[in-house]
Each structure stands twice: as C-alpha cells, then as structure tokens.
Design a protein around this motif. Structure first.
Motif, PDB file in Angstrom:
ATOM      1  N   GLY A  62     -52.881 -45.916-118.381  1.00  0.00           N
ATOM      2  CA  GLY A  62     -53.331 -45.830-116.815  1.00  0.00           C
ATOM      3  C   GLY A  62     -52.001 -44.611-116.151  1.00  0.00           C
ATOM      4  O   GLY A  62     -51.375 -46.459-115.743  1.00  0.00           O
ATOM      5  N   GLU A  63     -52.845 -44.303-115.124  1.00  0.00           N
ATOM      6  CA  GLU A  63     -51.739 -44.409-114.428  1.00  0.00           C
ATOM      7  C   GLU A  63     -51.681 -45.495-112.816  1.00  0.00           C
ATOM      8  O   GLU A  63     -51.077 -46.306-112.769  1.00  0.00           O
ATOM      9  N   GLY A  64     -53.164 -46.108-112.056  1.00  0.00           N
ATOM     10  CA  GLY A  64     -53.011 -46.711-111.389  1.00  0.00           C
ATOM     11  C   GLY A  64     -54.573 -46.888-111.110  1.00  0.00           C
ATOM     12  O   GLY A  64     -55.376 -45.350-111.504  1.00  0.00           O
ATOM     13  N   PRO A  65     -55.120 -47.774-110.647  1.00  0.00           N
ATOM     14  CA  PRO A  65     -56.697 -47.904-109.441  1.00  0.00           C
ATOM     15  C   PRO A  65     -57.198 -46.532-108.685  1.00  0.00           C
ATOM     16  O   PRO A  65     -56.121 -46.075-107.872  1.00  0.00           O
ATOM     17  N   GLY A  66     -58.015 -45.902-108.550  1.00  0.00           N
ATOM     18  CA  GLY A  66     -58.880 -45.327-107.833  1.00  0.00           C
ATOM     19  C   GLY A  66     -59.271 -45.692-106.904  1.00  0.00           C
ATOM     20  O   GLY A  66     -59.694 -47.421-107.204  1.00  0.00           O
ATOM     21  N   ASN A  99     -52.991 -50.308-116.400  1.00  0.00           N
ATOM     22  CA  ASN A  99     -52.143 -49.127-115.481  1.00  0.00           C
ATOM     23  C   ASN A  99     -50.658 -49.182-114.853  1.00  0.00           C
ATOM     24  O   ASN A  99     -50.600 -50.534-115.545  1.00  0.00           O
ATOM     25  N   PRO A 153     -60.511 -52.168-114.227  1.00  0.00           N
ATOM     26  CA  PRO A 153     -59.258 -50.863-114.711  1.00  0.00           C
ATOM     27  C   PRO A 153     -60.553 -49.781-114.617  1.00  0.00           C
ATOM     28  O   PRO A 153     -61.765 -50.268-115.789  1.00  0.00           O
ATOM     29  N   PHE A 154     -60.936 -48.152-114.239  1.00  0.00           N
ATOM     30  CA  PHE A 154     -61.138 -47.656-114.831  1.00  0.00           C
ATOM     31  C   PHE A 154     -63.145 -47.505-115.280  1.00  0.00           C
ATOM     32  O   PHE A 154     -63.560 -47.426-116.590  1.00  0.00           O
ATOM     33  N   GLU A 210     -62.401 -48.514-108.797  1.00  0.00           N
ATOM     34  CA  GLU A 210     -60.723 -49.587-109.031  1.00  0.00           C
ATOM     35  C   GLU A 210     -60.485 -50.981-108.635  1.00  0.00           C
ATOM     36  O   GLU A 210     -60.456 -52.407-108.435  1.00  0.00           O
ATOM     37  N   HIS A 237     -55.607 -37.412-119.104  1.00  0.00           N
ATOM     38  CA  HIS A 237     -55.669 -38.317-118.611  1.00  0.00           C
ATOM     39  C   HIS A 237     -57.022 -37.587-118.951  1.00  0.00           C
ATOM     40  O   HIS A 237     -57.264 -36.489-118.354  1.00  0.00           O
TER      41      HIS A 237
HETATM   42  N1  URA Z   1     -57.493 -43.646-113.070  1.00  0.00           N
HETATM   43  C1  URA Z   1     -55.994 -44.245-114.161  1.00  0.00           C
HETATM   44  O1  URA Z   1     -55.110 -43.651-114.311  1.00  0.00           O
HETATM   45  N2  URA Z   1     -56.911 -45.693-113.712  1.00  0.00           N
HETATM   46  C2  URA Z   1     -58.161 -46.317-113.274  1.00  0.00           C
HETATM   47  O2  URA Z   1     -58.105 -47.783-113.537  1.00  0.00           O
HETATM   48  C3  URA Z   1     -58.948 -45.593-112.936  1.00  0.00           C
HETATM   49  C4  URA Z   1     -58.259 -43.970-112.460  1.00  0.00           C
END
Ligand code: URA
Length: 258
Positions: free
Chosen positions: A110-114, A151, A123-124, A117, A225
C-alpha cells in the motif's frame, strides 16, 4: 501546507531549515545588527550549520547499501523503528514496518500508514484494511496464512496526504530489503501512489491496474486501493477482475513448481 511543518510542545509552529537557509538568516541578522548599531557593515562571522533534515539518499545509493543491511525481518524492523531519514519521523507515533508470513505467496504493498496504523504500528487495520482482508479472503489469501502486507513508506504522512517523492525515495531501501528477504511469489500493489512509486510511471491507476508486469524481477499486479473502493463502489467489478488475475497467476505458479 508545508509538509515539513512541526510544532513544539507549546504548539508553536517550527520549520526545519537547511544549512544554507540558516546561513543566510545568520548573515541577515548580522547585517541588521551591524546596521542598527552604527550603520556600518563588519566582516561576516564564520558559522557552521547543519541541515535539520537529511536529503534522502538516491535510490541507487540505497540499493548499493542493501547487502550490508539487515539480514532478517526482525533486524530490518528495528532499523525502521530508529529511522530518521526523512521528516515523516517527526510526526509518527509508531513506525509501521508491515506484517504477515515470512515466505509469502503475495507481498501486498500500500502507500503508507493512516491514523489507525500509526497508533497500532500495524498495516491496514482501519476500514480500508478490513476491506483489504475481505478482498484477499475472496481468493484464499490472508496475512495470517500466506501474505505479507507492507507500505511504500513506513511512517504516516501528516493529514493522510500522499507521501512525497523524496519520502518514498528515503524509504525505498526498506521495501527493497523486505522484498529481498521475503521473496514473494507475486506483488499485489494497491493504488496509484504505490504503483507509480514502484514502476516510476505517471500512468493513472485506471490504466495500469490489471496489467501484469515485474518489479525487481518479481511479478507485479496492481489494482485500486481499498480506500478508493470505499469511496466508489463502482470500482468493485474491476478489483474483482484483478483479484481473479492474481488467483490465476498464483495457481499457474503452483502447478509449474509443485
Ligand atoms: N492505507 C495504506 O495504503 N496503507 C495502510 O497501511 C493503511 C491504509
């Protein structure tokens, strides 16, 4: 909004400065001081300044450094935890290295933590994560049994903005190291940001999804996504098509290499 903006404990805005910015500020203050004192300019004092944040290394330099780096997922996690290579570290609550099995069929990126997270270090795990788990389950995949979820960047970008190219470049060595250690059978890439970051392309996700390609020799497939899916249910059909490609590719791999 300045992506590098931080706040001190009293809520005052702070902006990390580069060494040249500090030097010109010091020159200006020296000149102003001299002028206010008696109108004359004195010779400049010599200062040594350092950047408040480091320039990210080039991706090539990171690759070159890889063999000397962490030789296990645990060591890599520890390295990620202490990373201060880009300004994202100033905002994070927790680093989010990724989780799953050690020899996965699929590395999901994925792109990065929200926010969820960032607080949990996993993650996710928010709404998009729950949907991702359901998507994976529909083709007999899960983080508990046969996937690893990671991510492109390991720290949350402020206000959930897209990670900047320099942040992605600074973090690339971690993802590449994960790839080398995990040796997944396939990469499943979620969303425009992750796909563009890995493939160095400007192609939109609507075009690039569902196309089999490779990243560092590993077969890669991209799709929307799960957050996009939560916003627009009409994407569900395309995502299901992509999941079927993933399932069929994995099935073909399994029959070729029992
Ligand atoms: N969206 C992401 O791309 N990564 C995560 O870990 C959570 C949400």
């Amino acid at each position: 909004m300045n992506p590098y903006e931080t706040f001190d404990t009293k809520g005052r805005r702070q902006r990390p400065l580069k060494a040249e910015q500090k030097a010109s500020l010091a020159r200006f203050l020296d000149l102003a001081g001299d002028y206010l004192r008696d109108g004359y300019t004195y010779s400049q004092k010599a200062y040594t300044f350092t950047d408040d944040f480091r320039e990210p290394r080039s991706v090539e330099a990171d690759h070159a450094a890889l063999p000397l780096r962490a030789d296990s997922l645990e060591a890599l996690e520890a390295e990620i935890q202490h990373c201060r290579d880009c300004p994202l570290h100033t905002h994070r609550i927790k680093t989010v290295p990724g989780e799953g099995v050690a020899r996965p069929l699929v590395l999901v990126i994925g792109e990065g933590p929200g926010a969820d997270e960032d607080t949990s270090g996993r993650p996710f795990v928010g709404k998009a994560g729950q949907l991702l788990d359901r998507m994976l389950a529909s083709v007999d995949l899960s983080r508990e049994r046969n996937c690893f979820i990671a991510n492109v960047v390991k720290c949350r970008p402020p206000h959930n903005r897209d990670p900047l190219p320099e942040e992605i470049a600074a973090c690339a060595r971690f993802l590449n190291r994960q790839l080398a250690l995990l040796k997944p059978r396939m990469i499943f890439c979620l969303g425009r940001v992750a796909l563009q970051a890995l493939l160095h392309t400007d192609a939109g996700i609507g075009r690039a999804r569902g196309q089999l390609t490779t990243y560092q020799g590993f077969p890669l497939l991209g799709t929307y996504h799960p957050s996009a899916l939560l916003r627009d249910v009409s994407l569900k059909r395309a995502v299901w098509e992509d999941l079927k490609i993933l399932r069929d590719q994995l099935a073909a791999l399994d029959t070729r290499e029992p």
